[in-house]
Design an enzyme around this catalytic site. Sequence first.
Site, PDB file in Angstrom:
ATOM      1  N   GLY A 231       0.656  -1.441   0.134  1.00  0.00           N
ATOM      2  CA  GLY A 231       0.048  -0.042   0.029  1.00  0.00           C
ATOM      3  C   GLY A 231       0.832   1.468   0.066  1.00  0.00           C
ATOM      4  O   GLY A 231       1.931   1.279  -0.382  1.00  0.00           O
ATOM      5  N   GLU A 253       5.606  -3.437   0.522  1.00  0.00           N
ATOM      6  CA  GLU A 253       5.810  -2.835  -0.637  1.00  0.00           C
ATOM      7  C   GLU A 253       4.903  -1.757  -0.859  1.00  0.00           C
ATOM      8  O   GLU A 253       3.684  -1.618  -0.591  1.00  0.00           O
ATOM      9  CB  GLU A 253       5.435  -3.980  -1.521  1.00  0.00           C
ATOM     10  N   LEU A 254       5.689  -0.481  -1.028  1.00  0.00           N
ATOM     11  CA  LEU A 254       5.198   0.659  -0.731  1.00  0.00           C
ATOM     12  C   LEU A 254       4.983   1.533  -1.927  1.00  0.00           C
ATOM     13  O   LEU A 254       5.017   1.083  -3.160  1.00  0.00           O
ATOM     14  CB  LEU A 254       5.692   1.591   0.241  1.00  0.00           C
ATOM     15  N   GLU A 385       3.668  10.652  -5.794  1.00  0.00           N
ATOM     16  CA  GLU A 385       3.072   9.455  -6.346  1.00  0.00           C
ATOM     17  C   GLU A 385       1.640   9.721  -7.093  1.00  0.00           C
ATOM     18  O   GLU A 385       0.851  10.201  -6.078  1.00  0.00           O
ATOM     19  CB  GLU A 385       3.084   8.296  -5.785  1.00  0.00           C
TER      20      GLU A 385
END
Length: 516
Positions: A231, A253-254, A385
């Site tokens: 996330g 996992e970012l 992002e």
Amino acid sequence: MRASSLTRLVIDDLDRDISTSGGATTSVLAPFTEDVLHELPTSSAADVLDAAARARLAQLAWARAGWAHRRAILLRAHDILLSGKELLLDALQTETGKTRGQAFEELFSGMSVTRYFALSARAVLRTTRHRSGMPGVVRTRVGYSPKGVVGVITPWNYPLALSLMDVVPALAAGNAVVQKADNQCALTILAARRAFIEAGVPSDLWTVVAGDGAEIGNAVVDVADYVCFTGSTATGRTVAARSANLLTGASLELGGKNPMIVLDDVDPAAAARSAVYACFSSMGQLCVSIERIYVMRDVADAFTAEFALQTAALHQGSALDWSTDVGSLTNRAQLQRMQAHVEDAVTRGASVLAGGNARPELGPLFFAPTVLVGVTEEMSCAREETFGPLVAIAVVDSVAEAIVAANSGDYGLNASVFSGSISRARRVADALHVGSVNINEGYRATFGSVDAPMGGTKQSGLGRRNGREGLLRFVEPRTVAEATGLVTLPRTGSEFAHLSGAMIAVLVALKSIRRR
């Protein structure tokens, strides 16, 4: 989604699939229309505790059942999933807004990791002999035991692939799983789980909870012996801190702001056609999607013109077939973020070469894939992002400039290099501070390499999924060493005095023959 397919899939019996003790529900909307798709039963923190207790009991028998038993069940689940692929593709499209092709790509990834971990777990985790400090005097073996209950917190963007990338290796290693499904895509996860249960996975071994992200997510972290989270970086920090306070391991996992470098020896038109998919697959709602492109000046005009042309030509729609190239955003927050980033960039002087606008004529959450030039550091989309169909193209004058630009920023998840020379591209790849680099591809080369580790550096995460590393995170190594009796190790001062010379001789000899 086709109503009959959805009903047959999971909607008829959601109370059976979600670990819940109450009657609370939440409305889940279909991205293509924003109509209510279904009412999802939600869990409480107490439900998470109950799910974990049941999982712990189921895990004991699962771990004792052995490698062959687990392998057979996981391979059977692989086949059951494939036999129901059309229903899974329907669910993926309807819950995420993807195209059929991008849903298929996710299904393919999920099947690949299922096969890989079913077949590789025993070889990776078998007990092996290791060198001892005193060869012949001590024998050493290293084995592995499962962590116990693994907490998996899965986002909405790739519910099938990201679930199986964590759940399957956890199960293959002998663990149980308590999974927090994002409400938006719970149906896809539950459909996959049903296939595994049909294959022989005990229903209590893999439990699914849903509900408020903070309440249920925190509860999952609290009950787990290891946590897998995928996330945002902001939420990942919270998960990491909570896990650390409990001395619980975690893989995270970012986010990513993934760069592509286009060198001056490419066929610019061919590179542009491949780059478009790297940016706009799943509407850019993919952690490894490309959001910034650095193209060398000699090919910049030709590359940029073709890239904009190909982007504008993408066929966008909501068809549950293979006729579309890009689909819809998944939720209104994503639409608002896209609109804000484009508006901010244009206001501050960026130019739109393609897209830049919502497409309400197609549906409420459609936004045209967008290409920007002239993006500067003060613009939101330069460093934040976007996680949507937006890419910024910048021109560079040297390879060194491209590498410095690509390595700038807080993230280090994925990168791409396009070049006519593989050796040149490899040199550039070796200079990039990211967890994965794709050469002449955007993300699929590494994403599909399930025998290789996948993860991020800097603010893009901790740990790795896939490959040996993806299995080893779910086990505790255990060293067992035994005295052979050939020589009794010294215990008293006089014994040390008697044996120290021989022991030093062993050290010298081992070093001289280069034995570790």
